[in-house]
Design a protein around this motif. Structure first.
Motif, mmCIF file in Angstrom:
data_model
loop_
_atom_site.group_PDB
_atom_site.id
_atom_site.type_symbol
_atom_site.label_atom_id
_atom_site.label_comp_id
_atom_site.label_asym_id
_atom_site.label_seq_id
_atom_site.Cartn_x
_atom_site.Cartn_y
_atom_site.Cartn_z
ATOM 1 N N ALA A 1 9.825 -5.224 21.473
ATOM 2 C CA ALA A 1 9.861 -6.810 21.151
ATOM 3 C C ALA A 1 11.166 -7.131 21.263
ATOM 4 O O ALA A 1 11.688 -8.177 21.920
ATOM 5 N N ARG A 2 12.219 -6.591 20.448
ATOM 6 C CA ARG A 2 13.459 -6.958 20.009
ATOM 7 C C ARG A 2 14.410 -6.831 21.426
ATOM 8 O O ARG A 2 15.194 -7.409 21.518
ATOM 9 N N LEU A 3 14.252 -5.414 21.885
ATOM 10 C CA LEU A 3 15.286 -4.902 23.129
ATOM 11 C C LEU A 3 14.670 -5.351 24.124
ATOM 12 O O LEU A 3 15.694 -6.018 25.276
ATOM 13 N N HIS A 4 13.496 -5.483 24.715
ATOM 14 C CA HIS A 4 12.760 -5.624 26.018
ATOM 15 C C HIS A 4 12.729 -7.068 26.251
ATOM 16 O O HIS A 4 12.901 -7.658 27.300
ATOM 17 N N TYR A 5 12.173 -7.811 25.319
ATOM 18 C CA TYR A 5 11.886 -9.366 25.393
ATOM 19 C C TYR A 5 12.958 -10.021 24.635
ATOM 20 O O TYR A 5 12.972 -11.268 24.959
ATOM 21 N N GLY A 6 13.589 -9.685 23.616
ATOM 22 C CA GLY A 6 14.397 -10.538 22.657
ATOM 23 C C GLY A 6 15.804 -10.329 23.160
ATOM 24 O O GLY A 6 16.557 -11.289 22.877
ATOM 25 N N HIS A 7 16.218 -9.469 24.100
ATOM 26 C CA HIS A 7 17.489 -9.077 24.415
ATOM 27 C C HIS A 7 18.463 -9.012 23.358
ATOM 28 O O HIS A 7 19.547 -9.543 23.396
ATOM 29 N N VAL A 8 18.145 -8.658 22.167
ATOM 30 C CA VAL A 8 19.015 -8.396 20.864
ATOM 31 C C VAL A 8 19.913 -7.167 21.083
ATOM 32 O O VAL A 8 19.712 -6.575 21.807
ATOM 33 N N ASP A 9 21.073 -7.521 20.436
ATOM 34 C CA ASP A 9 22.048 -6.395 20.472
ATOM 35 C C ASP A 9 21.303 -5.072 19.788
ATOM 36 O O ASP A 9 21.048 -5.290 18.821
ATOM 37 N N PRO A 10 21.404 -4.209 20.768
ATOM 38 C CA PRO A 10 20.720 -2.880 20.485
ATOM 39 C C PRO A 10 21.335 -2.365 19.062
ATOM 40 O O PRO A 10 20.441 -1.716 18.342
ATOM 41 N N ARG A 11 22.466 -2.467 18.657
ATOM 42 C CA ARG A 11 23.094 -1.895 17.297
ATOM 43 C C ARG A 11 22.464 -2.863 16.069
ATOM 44 O O ARG A 11 22.521 -2.271 14.989
ATOM 45 N N GLU A 12 21.796 -4.004 16.422
ATOM 46 C CA GLU A 12 21.235 -4.697 15.343
ATOM 47 C C GLU A 12 19.983 -5.048 15.562
ATOM 48 O O GLU A 12 19.285 -5.817 14.833
ATOM 49 N N ALA A 13 19.413 -4.563 16.541
ATOM 50 C CA ALA A 13 17.839 -4.945 16.606
ATOM 51 C C ALA A 13 17.023 -4.433 15.576
ATOM 52 O O ALA A 13 15.891 -5.081 15.336
ATOM 53 N N GLY A 14 17.286 -3.345 14.687
ATOM 54 C CA GLY A 14 16.453 -2.809 13.785
ATOM 55 C C GLY A 14 16.220 -4.028 12.536
ATOM 56 O O GLY A 14 15.290 -3.821 11.661
ATOM 57 N N VAL A 15 17.269 -4.756 12.456
ATOM 58 C CA VAL A 15 17.394 -5.834 11.356
ATOM 59 C C VAL A 15 16.123 -6.839 11.163
ATOM 60 O O VAL A 15 15.664 -7.371 12.377
ATOM 61 N N GLY A 16 15.627 -6.778 10.113
ATOM 62 C CA GLY A 16 14.380 -7.548 10.161
ATOM 63 C C GLY A 16 12.895 -6.931 10.350
ATOM 64 O O GLY A 16 11.925 -7.259 9.865
ATOM 65 N N ASN A 17 12.993 -5.667 10.740
ATOM 66 C CA ASN A 17 11.844 -4.708 10.937
ATOM 67 C C ASN A 17 11.377 -4.392 9.642
ATOM 68 O O ASN A 17 12.119 -4.432 8.429
ATOM 69 N N ILE A 18 9.985 -4.197 9.397
ATOM 70 C CA ILE A 18 9.549 -3.424 8.154
ATOM 71 C C ILE A 18 10.346 -2.206 7.952
ATOM 72 O O ILE A 18 10.659 -1.420 8.770
ATOM 73 N N VAL A 19 10.618 -1.852 6.733
ATOM 74 C CA VAL A 19 11.473 -0.641 6.306
ATOM 75 C C VAL A 19 10.440 0.689 6.115
ATOM 76 O O VAL A 19 9.871 0.363 4.902
ATOM 77 N N ASN A 20 10.268 1.344 6.972
ATOM 78 C CA ASN A 20 9.295 2.502 6.739
ATOM 79 C C ASN A 20 10.094 3.769 7.328
ATOM 80 O O ASN A 20 11.243 3.931 7.537
ATOM 81 N N CYS A 21 9.287 4.958 7.452
ATOM 82 C CA CYS A 21 9.801 6.024 7.783
ATOM 83 C C CYS A 21 9.708 6.328 9.405
ATOM 84 O O CYS A 21 9.860 7.319 10.024
ATOM 85 N N GLY A 22 9.373 4.966 10.079
ATOM 86 C CA GLY A 22 9.484 5.156 11.649
ATOM 87 C C GLY A 22 10.355 5.584 12.332
ATOM 88 O O GLY A 22 10.354 6.426 13.186
ATOM 89 N N ALA A 23 11.779 5.519 11.936
ATOM 90 C CA ALA A 23 12.767 5.917 12.682
ATOM 91 C C ALA A 23 13.028 7.418 12.158
ATOM 92 O O ALA A 23 13.322 8.195 13.053
ATOM 93 N N ALA A 24 12.911 7.690 10.996
ATOM 94 C CA ALA A 24 13.042 9.109 10.663
ATOM 95 C C ALA A 24 12.002 10.172 11.261
ATOM 96 O O ALA A 24 12.424 11.559 11.396
ATOM 97 N N MET A 25 10.840 9.689 11.690
ATOM 98 C CA MET A 25 9.787 10.541 11.947
ATOM 99 C C MET A 25 10.124 11.129 13.299
ATOM 100 O O MET A 25 9.705 12.334 13.723
ATOM 101 N N TYR A 26 10.885 10.638 14.109
ATOM 102 C CA TYR A 26 11.420 11.295 15.316
ATOM 103 C C TYR A 26 12.661 11.747 15.752
ATOM 104 O O TYR A 26 12.998 11.825 16.903
ATOM 105 N N VAL A 27 13.669 11.727 14.793
ATOM 106 C CA VAL A 27 15.122 11.927 15.055
ATOM 107 C C VAL A 27 15.398 13.430 14.863
ATOM 108 O O VAL A 27 16.520 13.857 14.926
ATOM 109 N N ALA A 28 14.479 14.408 14.717
ATOM 110 C CA ALA A 28 14.899 15.802 14.622
ATOM 111 C C ALA A 28 15.668 16.311 15.764
ATOM 112 O O ALA A 28 16.545 17.053 15.776
ATOM 113 N N PRO A 29 15.326 15.692 17.070
ATOM 114 C CA PRO A 29 16.156 16.114 18.094
ATOM 115 C C PRO A 29 17.832 15.974 18.038
ATOM 116 O O PRO A 29 18.444 16.685 18.390
#
Length: 391
Positions: A131-159
């Motif tokens: 929603a933020r990047l494809h439809y909102g065209h938000v600066d990618p470095r700031e697109a996470g601001v405002g999202n609910i804070v959970n483990c969603g990012a941590a769950m897939y960063v092992a690579p």
């Protein structure tokens, strides 16, 4: 198999096994898990509700039966981005490559028992990326601001940890950059720390002490406090926990230690009013709990993952982290083949191939890192010689 390939396969496979086992009991409390399954879960189990298509509150997902969840699906997508770029990633890579995978390439979704877009399976916190990047065209470095804070990012960063093998600080920095497109606050912090822990664990000769050191050295704010509390409470365990009663007591004690830093609250399905809001004092629950399970079971894969699964709450993500860390330290041989084989078959996914794909990309990334490091070393030597001459 090379050291790098073995560790990459181990991390991806270990995470996927934890994901599949934990997904079947995600969202439930330990007592409910034991009542449903007639005791503690000891392997792959079926759905919580046999008629999973109509059940609430989990429908329409077919969790259990060896099915991976969005944790592994997002991990696979990130690996594909690495395989395409064969370079370190940043938030722009999420916008330019990860989002198109989420909305443009149908793939088999085990929990939906059908081919669908990744976007159709992920949780709202991950739909936010699109929603933020494809439809909102938000600066990618700031697109996470405002999202609910959970483990969603941590769950897939092992690579990211694999791409920075042996360099926890580099993994932390890269994960913080990449996940700026997804998360903020302690959700983003957890992603950086978990990636750093994987980077430490996959280094040749690494020990659990190295993983703990990386976590404590690089973490900040509530995440640092939660990890420190876990290490103080469980870092000195001399004998690995074993036995059902001891495991039940451990789960209670871990929850007691972690709960002051967790915004979700004691009832996982009835969250507190400040749940998942940005905070300097809070931490996602999943990372410190995963570390506690690994510490109290001496890094043993099977017992650490099962402890994470039976802890309940966000069991799949906790077991993902515990599984990835144990496998990173022990190699692919510690991941039970009987579990992995069944999960690959049930999920229609070659998990081992995903690890090999990540290893091939990481080999190119690490080789480029080596060239840059040598060039930097030459420059610094020449600069020092010049400075000495001027003196």
């Amino acid at each position: 198999m090379s050291w790098l390939e073995d560790r990459a396969v181990a991390v991806i496979a270990g995470a996927a096994v934890g994901d599949a086992l934990g997904g079947a009991v995600e969202g439930w409390m330990p007592e409910q898990i034991e009542e449903r399954h007639g005791g503690r879960v000891t392997g792959i189990v079926g759905p919580w509700y046999p008629d999973w298509r109509a059940a609430r509150p989990i429908a329409p997902y077919h969790k259990g039966d060896g099915h991976i969840t969005d944790d592994t699906l997002m991990t696979r997508a990130l690996v594909e981005v690495y395989a395409k770029r064969r370079a370190h990633l940043d938030a722009y890579a999420v916008a330019e490559d990860l989002v198109p995978l989420m909305i443009g390439e149908p793939r088999w979704i085990p929990e939906l028992d059908s081919t669908a877009l990744l976007l159709q399976r992920v949780f709202l916190a991950e739909k936010w990326i699109v929603a933020r990047l494809h439809y909102g065209h938000v600066d990618p470095r700031e697109a996470g601001v405002g999202n609910i804070v959970n483990c969603g990012a941590a769950m897939y960063v092992a690579p990211i940890g694999i791409a920075n093998a042996g360099n926890p600080a580099g993994a932390y920095a890269e994960a913080i950059d990449v996940t700026g497109a997804h998360q903020s606050s302690y959700g983003r912090e957890a992603a950086g720390v978990f990636a750093a822990m994987i980077a430490a664990a996959v280094a040749p000769g690494a020990t659990l002490d190295d993983v703990v050191r990386a976590a404590l050295d690089l973490s900040h704010d509530g995440t640092a406090e939660a990890l420190r509390a876990v290490v103080e409470a469980f870092g000195g365990v001399s004998e690995p926990v074993s036995g059902d009663d001891a495991e039940r007591d451990l789960a209670r004690r871990v929850r007691e230690v972690v709960s002051p830093f967790d915004s979700v609250g004691s009832e996982y399905r009835q969250m507190s009013m400040d749940a998942r809001r940005p905070s300097r004092t809070k931490s996602i629950e999943e990372l410190p709990v995963a570390l506690a399970m690994v510490l109290t079971h001496g890094g043993d894969f099977r017992s650490s993952v099962l402890a994470a699964v039976n802890y309940g709450r966000d069991a799949d993500s906790i077991a993902v982290m515990a599984g990835a860390l144990c496998a990173a330290l022990g190699g692919s041989a510690v991941v039970p083949a009987e579990w992995l084989d069944e999960i690959e078959s049930a999920s229609r996914m070659d998990v081992r191939e995903t690890g090999r794909l990540m290893a091939a990309a990481a080999a190119d990334i690490l080789a480029a890192d080596h060239c840059r490091a040598r060039a930097r070393s030459v420059f610094l030597s020449e600069w020092l010689d010049s400075a000495d001459a001027d003196a």
